[in-house]
Write a protein that holds these residues in place. Sequence first.
Motif, PDB file in Angstrom:
ATOM      1  N   MET A 312       0.825  -1.201   0.000  1.00 42.72           N
ATOM      2  CA  MET A 312       0.000   0.000   0.000  1.00 42.72           C
ATOM      3  C   MET A 312       0.866   1.261   0.000  1.00 42.72           C
ATOM      4  N   LEU A 313       1.983   1.234   0.710  1.00 44.00           N
ATOM      5  CA  LEU A 313       2.901   2.372   0.656  1.00 44.00           C
ATOM      6  C   LEU A 313       3.545   2.491  -0.720  1.00 44.00           C
ATOM      7  N   VAL A 318       5.158   5.621  -3.714  1.00 41.09           N
ATOM      8  CA  VAL A 318       6.193   5.460  -4.742  1.00 41.09           C
ATOM      9  C   VAL A 318       5.603   5.602  -6.142  1.00 41.09           C
ATOM     10  N   ASP A 319       4.504   4.894  -6.404  1.00 45.23           N
ATOM     11  CA  ASP A 319       3.917   4.930  -7.744  1.00 45.23           C
ATOM     12  C   ASP A 319       2.957   6.089  -7.942  1.00 45.23           C
ATOM     13  N   GLY A 320       2.591   6.789  -6.869  1.00 45.97           N
ATOM     14  CA  GLY A 320       1.761   7.978  -6.994  1.00 45.97           C
ATOM     15  C   GLY A 320       0.298   7.722  -7.263  1.00 45.97           C
ATOM     16  N   LEU A 321      -0.215   6.535  -6.941  1.00 41.63           N
ATOM     17  CA  LEU A 321      -1.624   6.238  -7.166  1.00 41.63           C
ATOM     18  C   LEU A 321      -2.489   6.862  -6.075  1.00 41.63           C
ATOM     19  N   SER A 322      -3.729   7.108  -6.396  1.00 44.45           N
ATOM     20  CA  SER A 322      -4.679   7.604  -5.401  1.00 44.45           C
ATOM     21  C   SER A 322      -5.114   6.444  -4.510  1.00 44.45           C
ATOM     22  N   VAL A 324      -8.091   5.240  -4.050  1.00 38.60           N
ATOM     23  CA  VAL A 324      -9.027   4.382  -4.777  1.00 38.60           C
ATOM     24  C   VAL A 324      -8.283   3.526  -5.797  1.00 38.60           C
ATOM     25  N   GLN A 325      -7.358   4.127  -6.535  1.00 39.48           N
ATOM     26  CA  GLN A 325      -6.589   3.354  -7.516  1.00 39.48           C
ATOM     27  C   GLN A 325      -5.804   2.234  -6.854  1.00 39.48           C
ATOM     28  N   ALA A 326      -5.212   2.536  -5.708  1.00 38.43           N
ATOM     29  CA  ALA A 326      -4.470   1.501  -4.980  1.00 38.43           C
ATOM     30  C   ALA A 326      -5.414   0.413  -4.496  1.00 38.43           C
ATOM     31  N   GLY A 327      -6.589   0.815  -3.989  1.00 38.75           N
ATOM     32  CA  GLY A 327      -7.555  -0.159  -3.510  1.00 38.75           C
ATOM     33  C   GLY A 327      -8.042  -1.085  -4.598  1.00 38.75           C
ATOM     34  N   VAL A 328      -8.316  -0.545  -5.777  1.00 38.09           N
ATOM     35  CA  VAL A 328      -8.786  -1.362  -6.892  1.00 38.09           C
ATOM     36  C   VAL A 328      -7.749  -2.412  -7.264  1.00 38.09           C
ATOM     37  N   ARG A 329      -6.480  -2.053  -7.221  1.00 36.22           N
ATOM     38  CA  ARG A 329      -5.427  -2.988  -7.608  1.00 36.22           C
ATOM     39  C   ARG A 329      -5.233  -4.125  -6.618  1.00 36.22           C
ATOM     40  N   THR A 330      -5.653  -3.943  -5.377  1.00 38.52           N
ATOM     41  CA  THR A 330      -5.513  -5.022  -4.393  1.00 38.52           C
ATOM     42  C   THR A 330      -6.726  -5.933  -4.343  1.00 38.52           C
TER      43      THR A 330
END
Length: 531
Positions: A312-313, A318-322, A324-330
Motif C-alpha cells: 500500500m505504501l 512510490v507509484d503515486g496512485l490515489s 481508490v486506484q491503490a484499492g482497486v489494484r488489491t
Amino acid sequence: MADVVDAAGGAGAAAESGTAGPAAGGPAAGKVSPLLLLALFSGLFLVFLDTTVVNVALPDLQDDLGADVRGLQWVVDSYLLTFSCLLLSAGALADRIGAKRLFTGALVGFTLTSAWCALSGSVGMLLVARAAQGVTGAVLMPVSMVIITQLFPDQKARGRMIGVQSAVAGLALAAGPLIGGLLVEEYGWQSVFWVNLPVGILAVAVLAVLLPRVRPEQRTGMDLGGQLLFVAGVGLLTYALIEGNSAGWTSARILGCLAGAAVTLIVFVLWEARRKHPLLPLEFFRHPHVSAGAIINFTVFGAMFGAVFLLMLTLQEVDGLSPVQAGVRTVVLTVTVAVTSVLGVMLGERVGVRITAFVGAVSMAAGLTGLLLLEYQDGFSHYWWQFLLLGLGAGFAGPPVTAALLRAVPEERAGTGSGVGYTSRQVGSVFGVAVSGTLVSHHLSSGAPSALAGLPLPPEAVDKIAAGDFSGAAALPERIRPEVLSRVGDLFLDGTHLAYVSGAGACGVAALAALLLLRRHRSGEEGGTPG
C-alpha cells in the motif's frame, strides 16, 4: 448457507427463554436466524475491515499528522499488538462467563473506540485509541468461534461455518481498500473509523435480542499472571523491532528490550507449565494439528500482512496512485482470499488438510518471490498474478488448519482453542509488519544519503526521506522532483525486496510444518483430545 443454518437449533426460541438448550452447545432444534448470523458476522467484518482499511489511509494520515514510516508501523501495530496479546484471555473468558455477554459488550467497545480513533488529533492520541480498539477487537474473533460452536453442534456444519467466517474475513479484506480509498478521497482518513459506528450499533441491537445465552461450563479463575507476562514479552519484542533502526540496534534501550522479551517469554512458558488453569494450555500442543495450526498461521499471515503494509505504501507513495486506484489494484488479492477461504475448508475435507495447507504455503512463498520482479512505477499487468498467489496462499493455508486445530481440542475448551489459533495469526501479523517496516526503514536510512548525492536538496529534506517520510515530495522544485522520486522509489523497492525474501522464507517453514505435522484428515474423522 441454508443447509448449514438448518443443521443447528433455533436461536429465536432459545433467546426468548434466555438459555440455549443442552449443555453440549447449540439450540435444540430448528433454524438459526439468518439475521442473527448477519449481525454476528457484521461484528467480525468490522474487525477485519480495520486491518486493511487503515493501510489505504496511511499516506493521507502521514500528510495530516506528520508521521514517518516508524509512526505508520505503530498505527498498524498498536492495534494488532493489543489485539493479538489478548486473544487467549478472550477465548478463555468466554469459556467462563458466557459468549453472549462478552461478544456484545466487546462490540459496543469496538464501536466507541472507533469514534475515538476518528477524533484523534495527533499520532500519539491515535496510537492510544488504536490500542484500545485492539483490546475490544481481540474479544470478537475467538468468542465468535465459541458462538459458532454453540449454534452448530454438528462437526460438518460447523466446519462449513468456519469457512463462511473466513469468507467474511476475506470479504472485509477485499472491501477495505475500496471502501477506504473512496472514504479517504472524499472525507479524509478519519472517515475509515466513522464508518464502523452505524454497523456496530445495528449489530449490537440484533445480537441483544436474538443471540441465545448459553450457561458457561467453566468457573475457574483467570490466569492474570500469564496474561501480563505474555503482553510484556510480545510488547517488548515488538517495540525493539520497530524502534531498533532509529534508536540503534546496539543501544542499551533496544538490547534491554530484546533481553527482557526473551526472559519474559521464557518465564511465561514456565509459568504456564505450572498452572492448573493456564492461559495457554501447553498440553494442546501435544496434538500435531494444534502445533501445525500455530506455526502456519504465524508464518503465513505474518508474511502476508507485512507484504500488504509495504504494497500500500509502494502503490501510493512510490507509484503515486490515489487511494481508490491503490484499492482497486488489491482487489484481486483480497477477493481471492474470500473465495479460497471457503474452498480451502471444503478442499481440506476432501483431499486432506496436509495437502491444502502445503499448497497454500507454497503459493504464498511463490507470490512473495514474484514481487521481487517489481520495478519503479510498474503497471498492474506486472504484478496481478503475484497478488493472486498471495490470496490463494492465505485462503488455502489459514482456514483449513484453523478448522483442524479446533477439531483437535475438547469442545468445552473451544474458546481457548480458537484463541490459540487466532493469537498465532495475529502475533505473526504484528511481527510481519514490524520486521518488514524495519527492513525498509534501515535500507532507506543507510542508502538515502548516497542515493540522493549530487541533488540540490537541503540536509533536512534528505533526513526526512531517510526516515521514510515522503510527505514533502510534492513541495520539491519541479526540475528535481522526478529525479528525486525515481531514486527514492528504487531505493524503497530494494528495501521491500528484503522483506519479501524474509516472508517467503517464513512460508517455507509453514510448508514444512504442513508436511510433517498434519495427518490426513477427512470430514468423517473425529478430532482428538490433546495429550
